[in-house]
Design a protein around this motif. Structure first.
Motif, short mmCIF file in Angstrom:
data_model
loop_
_atom_site.label_atom_id
_atom_site.label_comp_id
_atom_site.label_asym_id
_atom_site.label_seq_id
_atom_site.Cartn_x
_atom_site.Cartn_y
_atom_site.Cartn_z
N THR A 31 0.81 -1.21 0.00
CA THR A 31 0.00 0.00 0.00
C THR A 31 0.85 1.27 0.00
N GLU A 32 1.93 1.28 0.74
CA GLU A 32 2.74 2.48 0.86
C GLU A 32 3.61 2.75 -0.37
N ALA A 33 3.97 1.72 -1.08
CA ALA A 33 4.80 1.85 -2.29
C ALA A 33 4.54 0.62 -3.14
N ASN A 34 3.78 0.80 -4.20
CA ASN A 34 3.25 -0.34 -4.94
C ASN A 34 3.96 -0.54 -6.28
N LEU A 35 3.80 -1.75 -6.82
CA LEU A 35 4.39 -2.12 -8.11
C LEU A 35 5.88 -1.76 -8.18
N LEU A 36 6.62 -2.30 -7.24
CA LEU A 36 8.06 -2.05 -7.17
C LEU A 36 8.87 -3.07 -7.96
N VAL A 37 8.34 -4.27 -8.05
CA VAL A 37 9.04 -5.39 -8.70
C VAL A 37 8.04 -6.05 -9.65
N ALA A 38 8.50 -6.43 -10.83
CA ALA A 38 7.58 -7.06 -11.78
C ALA A 38 8.34 -7.87 -12.82
N ASN A 39 7.59 -8.76 -13.45
CA ASN A 39 8.08 -9.47 -14.62
C ASN A 39 7.56 -8.79 -15.88
N ALA A 40 8.28 -8.96 -16.96
CA ALA A 40 7.87 -8.44 -18.28
C ALA A 40 8.21 -9.52 -19.29
N PRO A 41 7.29 -10.44 -19.54
CA PRO A 41 7.61 -11.62 -20.37
C PRO A 41 8.09 -11.30 -21.77
N ASP A 42 7.76 -10.11 -22.29
CA ASP A 42 8.23 -9.76 -23.63
C ASP A 42 9.61 -9.11 -23.60
N ILE A 43 10.12 -8.80 -22.40
CA ILE A 43 11.42 -8.12 -22.26
C ILE A 43 12.49 -9.07 -21.70
N PHE A 44 12.09 -9.90 -20.74
CA PHE A 44 13.04 -10.86 -20.16
C PHE A 44 12.27 -12.08 -19.69
N PRO A 45 12.90 -13.25 -19.65
CA PRO A 45 12.19 -14.49 -19.31
C PRO A 45 11.88 -14.55 -17.82
N PRO A 46 10.61 -14.79 -17.43
CA PRO A 46 10.29 -14.98 -16.02
C PRO A 46 10.97 -16.22 -15.45
N THR A 47 11.29 -16.17 -14.17
CA THR A 47 11.88 -17.30 -13.48
C THR A 47 10.90 -17.79 -12.42
N PRO A 48 10.46 -19.05 -12.46
CA PRO A 48 9.51 -19.55 -11.47
C PRO A 48 10.01 -19.30 -10.05
N GLY A 49 9.11 -18.78 -9.21
CA GLY A 49 9.46 -18.49 -7.82
C GLY A 49 9.91 -17.06 -7.60
N SER A 50 10.22 -16.35 -8.69
CA SER A 50 10.70 -14.97 -8.56
C SER A 50 9.56 -13.98 -8.80
N MET A 51 9.60 -12.86 -8.06
CA MET A 51 8.64 -11.78 -8.26
C MET A 51 8.97 -10.96 -9.49
N GLY A 52 10.19 -11.14 -10.01
CA GLY A 52 10.64 -10.37 -11.16
C GLY A 52 11.86 -9.54 -10.82
N ARG A 53 12.00 -8.44 -11.52
CA ARG A 53 13.11 -7.52 -11.30
C ARG A 53 12.57 -6.14 -10.93
N PRO A 54 13.44 -5.27 -10.40
CA PRO A 54 12.96 -3.92 -10.06
C PRO A 54 12.28 -3.25 -11.25
N VAL A 55 11.11 -2.70 -11.02
CA VAL A 55 10.40 -1.97 -12.07
C VAL A 55 11.23 -0.75 -12.45
#
Length: 540
Positions: free
Chosen positions: A335-359
């Motif tokens: 709530t205080e700081a949202n959408l900080l980390v994400a995956n982008a399947p068209d930019i880099f391959p998602p890794t199972p278990g990972s939240m992604g990389r810094p937005v």
């Protein structure tokens, strides 16, 4: 695939104008004939609202707000579920320079009253169908001067104002109050993990701060033909700022449909009947869908599917690819700081278990207890460097809590994580005691307070118990005042109390009566010990 994350992160730059208003930004530059909201009834019949309709009604309601004495900085409570009236209520609040206070429509009476009074709401907008349960507690709202009901209630509703009557008599011309990007816009309440829920005050810039975190998981959003929907309520930051406002800002239609209980069959029917291409599914919704079907549904044509709150796992990701034909993109925020980390399947391959990389645009660091940055692969607290346009201004009337949350020029999420050598982030656990159930972040303190009011309860503690469908369920441990109580009756009474006073999503689905609770030497209940016990138990 070619990993292009570093290139995008390096090239990204924030563009935050000094003058910015969420309401104006959502309405300006849009084709007035373009569909803005598909409002879906329980029977799946739909009404289309254009951007022209939204602009007209929002300006009328803004004039109504002003005629009722709303001044810049006044708070307007919005106790509505997904609907076009909710959208109009928010936009109008921003246009007059007021602060919107979204409230979950399924909150119980205590939860509503606490937030309305804590925020000091001057006006409350609510559904007339909810008036029978709101009327008995109306006198407890010390600052509310006017109540606007969006529908005519079945019975009498003294000292209330009707939506249609107000808008019919109002002008659709309105000059918005100028606001700066850093001026306050919305108070979104946290889950109350370590005490009473806190209101996170966000500025108008928070919409712009969310945009890269929407573009990444929804793969270069917006694209022609995109239509967005989520079963998550728009009172939470995930529904309001991951879906609703960014979509309207981008000119993408949003589907308003949220039944009181998630239904996999009706969800698939909705996806089949409407041209929905982009969804945000909490993990619980995906698990329920998975129990219902294992094959694609004709007519469902998603372009992107995002999820957040907990790891999906490799099996779930494979199921999503098989059933929906897309690679899901997980993300992380609060709530205080949202959408900080994400995956982008068209930019880099998602890794199972990972939240992604810094937005893009956010400086995320894993920090250890000594304040030093954690080495690669080691666990620490997830933090984000300030200033950051997605970060809150401060907690409403909680200066000490704000200072602790932003110590050292960073937002401290209270969540533990680690980062690998490729920059992927992994959620490890929680510093606090939040319960993540069916996509809701639930704090134990309010629930414990309600349980403690029962005369048969001497002590109690509430924790999350692992659950294969909901992620976690709320479980209460109770030390009774006497061992001879009727435990089944008391358990039912407590469950009913919590449902009524806080909401059905917070009641303890499981209650265990115990002789003692684990305590620290200073007398504090050790919820972590109870959680560990539950995690170690084999499923029954």
């Amino acid at each position: 695939m070619n990993d292009r994350y570093a290139e995008h992160y390096r090239r990204f730059q924030w563009t935050i104008p000094a003058v910015f208003n969420i309401g104006e930004a959502v309405l300006s530059g849009k084709d007035p004939q373009a569909v803005a909201v598909w409002d879906v009834a329980d029977d799946l019949t739909t009404r289309r609202y254009t951007f022209g309709d939204l602009a007209q009604d929002a300006r009328r309601l803004a004039n109504v707000y002003q005629s009722l004495g709303v001044e810049p900085g006044d708070r307007i409570g919005i106790l509505l579920s997904q609907s076009v009236e909710l959208v109009v209520s928010h936009i109008a609040a921003y246009l007059v320079g007021a602060i919107a206070v979204p409230l979950f429509a399924l909150f119980g009476e205590d939860a509503i009253t606490y937030r309305v009074n804590d925020a000091g709401c001057r006006i409350l907008v609510a559904d007339g169908m909810d008036w029978p349960r709101l009327a008995p507690i109306r006198d407890q709202w010390s600052t509310v001067h006017h109540i606007i009901l969006t529908r005519q209630p079945d019975g009498p509703a003294e000292n209330t104002l009707l939506w249609d009557t107000l808008l019919t008599g109002a002008s659709d011309r309105f000059n918005p109050r100028p606001t700066g990007a850093d001026d306050p816009a919305v108070i979104i309440y946290t889950s109350g993990t370590t005490g009473s829920p806190k209101g996170a005050l966000h500025a108008h810039r928070v919409l712009l701060g969310h945009l890269p975190g929407v573009v990444m998981p929804h793969q270069q959003f917006p694209q022609p033909g995109d239509v967005m929907w989520t079963p998550a309520d728009w009172a939470w930051i995930g529904g309001l700022l991951d879906v609703l406002l960014p979509s309207l800002y981008a000119g993408v239609p949003v589907v308003a449909f949220r039944p009181r209980k998630f239904d996999p069959e009706r969800t698939l029917d909705l996806l089949q009947r409407l041209p929905i291409r982009n969804v945000f599914f909490p993990p619980t919704a995906l698990r329920l869908l998975r129990t219902y079907t294992d094959r694609p549904r004709d007519g469902v044509a998603l372009r992107t599917l995002a999820s957040g709150g907990e790891s999906l796992g490799a099996d779930m990701i494979d199921w999503i690819r098989r059933v929906f034909g897309v690679t899901p993109a997980e993300f992380y925020g609060q709530t205080e700081a949202n959408l900080l980390v994400a995956n982008a399947p068209d930019i880099f391959p998602p890794t199972p278990g990972s939240m992604g990389r810094p937005v893009w645009g956010h400086d995320i660091r894993i920090v250890q207890e000594n304040g030093e940055e954690a080495p690669i692969g080691e666990v620490g607290e997830i933090t984000v460097t300030l200033p950051d346009p997605v970060a809150f201004l401060h907690y409403w009337n909680r200066p000490e809590a704000t200072e602790a949350k932003t110590a050292g020029g960073r937002v401290h999420t209270g969540d533990l994580g680690r980062q690998d050598e490729r920059g992927y982030l992994y959620f490890v656990g929680r510093v606090d005691d939040v319960i993540n159930s069916s996509g809701y972040r639930i704090g134990p303190t309010e629930i414990e307070s309600v349980i403690a009011s029962h005369p048969a309860v001497a002590l109690n503690a509430v924790v999350g118990k692992p659950d294969p469908i909901r992620g976690e369920i709320v479980k209460a441990f109770i030390v009774p005042t006497t061992p001879t109580i009727d435990r089944d009756r008391v358990a039912r009474e407590i469950q009913d109390m919590v449902r009524k006073r806080l909401g059905a999503h917070e009641y303890p689905r499981e209650i265990e009566f115990v002789d003692t609770l684990p305590m620290t030497t200073t007398g504090k209940i050790q919820r972590n010990v109870l959680r560990q016990r539950e995690s170690a138990r084999k499923p029954s």
